[in-house]
Design a protein around this motif. Structure first.
Motif, short mmCIF file in Angstrom:
data_model
loop_
_atom_site.label_atom_id
_atom_site.label_comp_id
_atom_site.label_asym_id
_atom_site.label_seq_id
_atom_site.Cartn_x
_atom_site.Cartn_y
_atom_site.Cartn_z
N MET A 209 0.84 -1.17 0.00
CA MET A 209 0.00 0.00 0.00
C MET A 209 0.88 1.24 0.00
SD MET A 209 -3.37 -0.59 2.29
CE MET A 209 -2.58 -1.07 3.78
N THR B 147 0.76 5.42 0.79
CA THR B 147 0.02 6.50 1.43
C THR B 147 0.53 7.82 0.88
OG1 THR B 147 -0.20 5.18 3.42
CG2 THR B 147 -0.63 7.52 3.63
N GLN C 119 -12.12 6.47 -6.84
CA GLN C 119 -12.51 5.44 -5.87
C GLN C 119 -13.97 5.06 -6.07
OE1 GLN C 119 -12.63 6.67 -1.79
NE2 GLN C 119 -12.49 4.58 -1.03
N ARG D 203 -7.94 3.06 -2.15
CA ARG D 203 -8.58 2.29 -1.09
C ARG D 203 -9.35 3.20 -0.15
NH1 ARG D 203 -6.60 -2.72 2.25
NH2 ARG D 203 -8.10 -2.62 3.92
N SER D 204 -8.73 4.32 0.26
CA SER D 204 -9.43 5.23 1.18
C SER D 204 -8.92 6.65 1.03
CB SER D 204 -9.24 4.76 2.63
OG SER D 204 -7.88 4.91 3.00
N THR E 33 -4.88 6.49 0.44
CA THR E 33 -4.23 5.19 0.42
C THR E 33 -4.50 4.52 -0.92
OG1 THR E 33 -4.59 5.00 2.79
CG2 THR E 33 -4.00 2.98 1.62
N ILE E 34 -3.43 4.12 -1.60
CA ILE E 34 -3.53 3.51 -2.93
C ILE E 34 -2.90 2.12 -2.88
CG2 ILE E 34 -2.78 3.69 -5.33
CD1 ILE E 34 -2.76 6.70 -5.01
N ILE E 35 -3.60 1.17 -3.48
CA ILE E 35 -3.06 -0.19 -3.65
C ILE E 35 -2.53 -0.27 -5.07
CG2 ILE E 35 -3.58 -2.64 -3.68
CD1 ILE E 35 -5.82 -2.04 -1.68
#
Length: 82
Positions: A1, A3, A19, A39-40, A55-57
């Motif tokens: 992940m 950030t 998103q 993600r968020s 937050t990126i996957i």
């Protein structure tokens, strides 16, 4: 992940839309660019200016497919085709 923190409203909105729609987004920083699914997104209002923590996957790199083009034709008697 991965950030990422930003204070830019337009950029935060772009990540929120990505998103919501399930699309990949690209975060650019000094080290390079990270592309992946968001993600968020959390708003952090602890400072003078609002900031967003994203937050990126990361997406897995795509495997390169072998060349599917046919081989070039080779003519042995080229003077017949001129």
């Amino acid at each position: 992940m991965f950030t990422y923190q930003t204070t830019d409203r337009k950029e935060a909105r772009r990540f929120r839309i990505a998103q919501f729609n399930g699309r990949s987004a690209t975060a650019r920083c000094a080290d390079g660019a990270i592309t992946g699914r968001v993600r968020s997104i959390v708003e952090s209002g602890s400072g003078d200016r609002p900031a967003w923590i994203i937050t990126i996957i990361p997406d897995e790199p795509k495997a390169t497919a072998p060349a599917t083009r046919p081989a070039p034709r080779v003519y042995l008697a080229t003077e017949d085709y001129l």
